[in-house]
Design an enzyme around this catalytic site. Structure first.
Site, PDB file in Angstrom:
ATOM      1  N   LEU A  58      86.948  55.244  40.042  1.00 30.11           N
ATOM      2  CA  LEU A  58      87.922  54.124  40.168  1.00 30.11           C
ATOM      3  C   LEU A  58      87.464  53.355  41.093  1.00 30.11           C
ATOM      4  O   LEU A  58      88.221  53.300  42.331  1.00 30.11           O
ATOM      5  CB  LEU A  58      89.205  54.890  40.158  1.00 30.11           C
ATOM      6  N   ALA A  59      86.601  52.484  41.011  1.00 35.45           N
ATOM      7  CA  ALA A  59      86.307  51.541  42.209  1.00 35.45           C
ATOM      8  C   ALA A  59      85.721  50.081  41.537  1.00 35.45           C
ATOM      9  O   ALA A  59      84.634  50.030  41.269  1.00 35.45           O
ATOM     10  CB  ALA A  59      84.970  52.370  42.844  1.00 35.45           C
ATOM     11  N   GLU A  60      86.904  49.383  41.274  1.00 39.31           N
ATOM     12  CA  GLU A  60      86.517  48.199  40.750  1.00 39.31           C
ATOM     13  C   GLU A  60      85.483  47.126  41.166  1.00 39.31           C
ATOM     14  O   GLU A  60      84.642  46.712  40.438  1.00 39.31           O
ATOM     15  CB  GLU A  60      87.972  47.183  40.273  1.00 39.31           C
ATOM     16  N   GLN A  82      90.147  48.688  33.710  1.00 39.24           N
ATOM     17  CA  GLN A  82      91.055  49.351  32.817  1.00 39.24           C
ATOM     18  C   GLN A  82      92.217  48.366  32.249  1.00 39.24           C
ATOM     19  O   GLN A  82      92.520  48.336  31.134  1.00 39.24           O
ATOM     20  CB  GLN A  82      91.379  50.525  33.321  1.00 39.24           C
ATOM     21  N   ASP A  85      95.189  43.776  35.673  1.00 34.96           N
ATOM     22  CA  ASP A  85      95.904  44.082  36.882  1.00 34.96           C
ATOM     23  C   ASP A  85      95.160  44.726  38.108  1.00 34.96           C
ATOM     24  O   ASP A  85      95.378  44.579  39.280  1.00 34.96           O
ATOM     25  CB  ASP A  85      97.288  44.974  37.011  1.00 34.96           C
ATOM     26  N   PHE A  86      94.133  45.614  37.629  1.00 38.42           N
ATOM     27  CA  PHE A  86      93.264  46.291  38.555  1.00 38.42           C
ATOM     28  C   PHE A  86      92.036  45.615  38.955  1.00 38.42           C
ATOM     29  O   PHE A  86      91.111  46.033  39.863  1.00 38.42           O
ATOM     30  CB  PHE A  86      92.973  47.651  37.740  1.00 38.42           C
ATOM     31  N   ILE A  87      91.917  44.270  38.691  1.00 40.45           N
ATOM     32  CA  ILE A  87      90.693  43.544  39.188  1.00 40.45           C
ATOM     33  C   ILE A  87      90.599  43.146  40.321  1.00 40.45           C
ATOM     34  O   ILE A  87      89.400  42.675  40.706  1.00 40.45           O
ATOM     35  CB  ILE A  87      90.554  42.537  37.785  1.00 40.45           C
ATOM     36  N   PRO A  89      90.610  44.181  43.378  1.00 39.92           N
ATOM     37  CA  PRO A  89      89.206  44.631  44.259  1.00 39.92           C
ATOM     38  C   PRO A  89      87.945  44.101  44.020  1.00 39.92           C
ATOM     39  O   PRO A  89      87.355  44.052  44.974  1.00 39.92           O
ATOM     40  CB  PRO A  89      89.551  46.147  44.127  1.00 39.92           C
ATOM     41  N   HIS A 129     100.689  46.680  35.081  1.00 36.20           N
ATOM     42  CA  HIS A 129     100.118  46.574  33.832  1.00 36.20           C
ATOM     43  C   HIS A 129     100.595  45.779  32.806  1.00 36.20           C
ATOM     44  O   HIS A 129     100.346  45.863  31.779  1.00 36.20           O
ATOM     45  CB  HIS A 129     100.436  48.006  33.044  1.00 36.20           C
TER      46      HIS A 129
END
Lengths: 328, 377
Positions: A58-60, A82, A85-87, A89, A129
């Site tokens: 889990l390391a964008e 995924q 919103d996680f992008i 980093p 999300h």
């Protein structure tokens, strides 16, 4: 032609591109055994094996960074973030490295990566999300950003994106995955990046909308046209950068009125850029103010159903805007 | 490999080689680097000296050109650290790959870039390695797969891991060497990249140049552990610390790393202990370290130490080095002349290479639409 869901069209596209070209690999969180959080990549691992369907930590930042490294060394990686919103980093890798590689090397290097990411709200995903943050990325020269919503477009544009020599952020509206279907050919085909699609032709008003809101815009336009004499042109840019400004300008020069509809908040949104392009290059053709329907100026989509509903717009809001603009 | 183990192995091998070649190496009989002293041809040994001296003088001449205003922006000199790049690059083959931090002049020169185009890049000239696009911190060498210096600390480590992923997937007999400083080891991307390289057993050499300072902050203030190599242990990665002021020890360690990676054992972490003799960049008042400390490290100059080592071992005499030095000076004089005489890039090329195919929107958005005849003109 068979009807396929958006998610099926994207999955089929991934299967076919991987089968056709060994350079294509898929990497991201849970894309292998789990088949992806939305199951877009379901079945890829069984078909293509662990070397090509890679479950990552889990390391964008490094999901994108590794894709860049693999791409400059001859691969065609498709990285999955995924949730969009996680992008964040990975912003350094996207903006500082992927988008710059060709430019900084004066054309010696290139970075043919695709970053797929589900985005958008309306699924009770709440703060982390639900984001529609395409404007953060359309601001970046060197990067391409596409957001097809129609399953036919999605499959064809995925193929184009994978074979595009530049980095492409490929946005998939999660609310549409299992809600929208269209006729999708079984065989591979390309839909070019940078070309808008005109879904309704009209003479009196232009609507530019993308993502989930395209459906709402179409519904509003159809209802309006059923009751009024006026006709509305509805354009889905599909590709947000490069943006098919020519198509938008040509339409506005014909209709004289422009309504832009997007889910992201208004301030600094892509609607502002489209407004500016029209104001700069088609000012004399305008018969009314450029109008925008966009998200509220709040930092996140709240969870509670009435609050989420208050964030979102629907065909009624768009219909009301059409009425106001048509009156000019 | 532990330091002690490496010393023993090399010492034993060196003694045999020493007798065979008849070279004296009394001072370092048991130390790292002795193996290489006897294994390498005289021409190779002298070439290492030549490269280090070239880098040293290139940097000194760059500083001078900076003072003349020929070079602008940020100039990070490699003076004092030459043995790290030269020793490490010596272990690479043409099929191998390289990505580095922004203090990259030494690596560009060591991997074979002509000093002329490198100096021209610093001058911002059209004949530079990227035609003036990148400047000092972003040099490249396409033929040798040198993918560039990167100016975001630790940002290039995931890219190196990705290059390694492709090498493994393509079953290439090659490694990717990734250079970074001690400061990078405290960044998230460092840990992500090492973890991924380790879990997938990728052929990546993570070479940390530990020069004790992350720009202006000593590592004891910003790193929980003094040894950067111990951070690799968290990822179960093979790691060793090497004297980065000893070019032959550096070469041997890098060669061990290359062999380890090529044998399919996964990544390798090398921590090279080194020191930069000059400031972080040309605009560094050096308020964060003592002059005594700098002088102490300067007394262990990697270039003079190596020259003495070769003279003592009977490889060459003083006259040979003086001849090399003269040739390097001439080479650099020519490089500066080349850079000076080269044209600046045409301003209209600013729009080139944003995308593979020119996109008019990009040009228009850059304000050129007013007088251009583009699609929106």
């Amino acid at each position: 032609m068979p009807d396929k869901l958006l998610i099926e069209a994207i999955r089929e596209g991934l299967f076919q591109e991987m089968a056709a070209d060994e350079r294509v690999i898929v990497l991201g969180e849970d894309v292998g055994k789990r088949g992806g959080v939305f199951r877009v990549t379901d079945g890829l691992l069984d078909r293509f094996g662990e070397a090509r369907v890679i479950d990552t930590p889990l390391a964008e930042s490094s999901i994108v960074g590794v894709a860049i490294g693999a791409a400059i060394n001859g691969m065609l990686p498709v990285a999955e973030i995924q949730f969009l919103d996680f992008i964040h980093p990975a912003m350094d890798q996207i903006m500082n490295e992927a988008a710059k590689l060709r430019y900084r090397s004066n054309g010696d290097f290139e970075c043919p990566i695709v970053i797929r990411a589900p985005y958008g709200g309306g699924v009770h995903g709440a703060l982390y999300h639900s984001q529609s943050i395409e404007a953060l990325f359309t601001h970046i020269p060197g990067l391409k950003v596409v957001a097809p919503i129609d399953p036919y477009d999605a499959k064809g544009m995925l193929r184009s994106a994978i074979h595009d020599p530049d980095p492409v952020l490929f946005l998939e509206h999660k609310r549409a995955y299992r809600a929208l279907r269209s006729e999708v050919p079984d065989a591979p085909y390309e839909v070019p990046l940078g070309k808008a699609r005109t879904l309704r032709e009209g003479n009196d008003l232009t609507i530019v909308a993308w993502g989930w809101y395209l459906q709402e815009a179409l519904a509003a336009a159809d209802e309006f046209m059923a009751e009024q004499q006026a006709t509305i042109e509805v354009i889905d840019p599909r590709s947000l950068r490069p943006l098919d400004s020519d198509a938008i300008l040509a339409s506005v020069m014909k209709t004289g009125k422009l309504l832009i509809v997007h889910e992201a908040n208004k301030f600094g949104g892509l609607g502002g850029e489209i407004s500016a392009i029209v104001a700069e290059d088609a000012f004399a053709y305008l018969d009314g103010p450029i109008m925008r329907i966009a998200g509220p100026e709040v930092p996140a989509m709240p969870y509670s159903p009435p609050l989420e509903q208050a964030f979102l717009h629907d065909k009624h809001d768009i219909r009301a805007a059409i009425e106001r603009l048509a009156a000019y | 490999m532990s330091r002690a183990k490496a010393t023993t192995t090399n010492g034993a091998a060196a003694n045999g080689a020493s007798r065979r070649r008849g070279r004296s190496a009394s001072k370092t009989d048991n130390g790292p680097g002795v193996d290489a002293l006897h294994a390498l041809e005289k021409s190779e040994l002298l070439s290492l000296y030549r490269q280090m001296y070239l880098i040293r003088r290139f940097e000194e001449r760059s500083a001078e050109q900076y003072a003349y205003g020929k070079i602008g922006g940020f100039l990070h000199l490699y003076i004092g650290e030459e043995a790290v790049a030269v020793g490490a690059i010596k272990a690479l083959s043409p099929a191998d790959h390289l990505v580095t931090h922004y203090r990259d002049h030494g690596y560009a020169l060591a991997i074979g870039a002509d000093p002329g185009p490198v100096m021209a890049e610093l001058f911002g000239k059209e004949t530079g390695t990227t035609k003036g696009r990148g400047g000092s911190m972003h040099l490249t060498h396409v033929e040798r797969h040198f993918w560039g210096g990167y100016a975001i600390v630790a940002g290039h480590l995931p890219i190196a891991t990705g290059i390694g992923l492709a090498l493994q997937y393509q079953e290439q007999d090659a490694v990717c060497m990734c250079i970074f400083g001690d400061g990078a080891t405290n960044a998230g991307a460092f840990h992500e990249a090492l973890n991924m390289a380790a879990i997938w057993k990728l052929p990546v050499i993570f070479l940390c140049e530990n020069n004790l300072y992350a720009m202006g902050t000593a590592h004891q203030y910003i790193s929980a552990v003094p040894s950067m190599a111990t951070k690799a242990l968290a990822y179960d990665m093979k790691a060793e610390t090497v004297d980065g002021q000893d070019v032959l020890a550096m070469y041997e360690a890098a060669r061990r790393a290359v062999e380890w990676c090529k044998a399919g054992n996964g990544p390798y972490f090398l921590e090279a202990m080194t020191y930069r003799f000059r400031g972080h960049s040309m605009a560094d008042p050096e308020t964060y370290r003592d002059k005594d400390e700098v002088e102490q490290y300067r007394s262990r100059d990697p270039i003079t130490a190596y020259q003495e080592q070769l003279i003592e071992a009977g490889v060459a005499d003083k006259a040979v080095f003086e001849q090399i030095d003269r040739e390097v000076e001439e080479q650099l004089e020519a490089a500066i002349f080349f850079a000076d005489a080269s044209p600046f890039p045409d301003p209209s090329t600013i729009y080139d290479y944003v995308y593979a195919e020119p996109i008019w929107e990009t040009i228009a958005r850059n304000g050129a639409s007013e007088d251009s005849e583009g699609p929106r003109g």
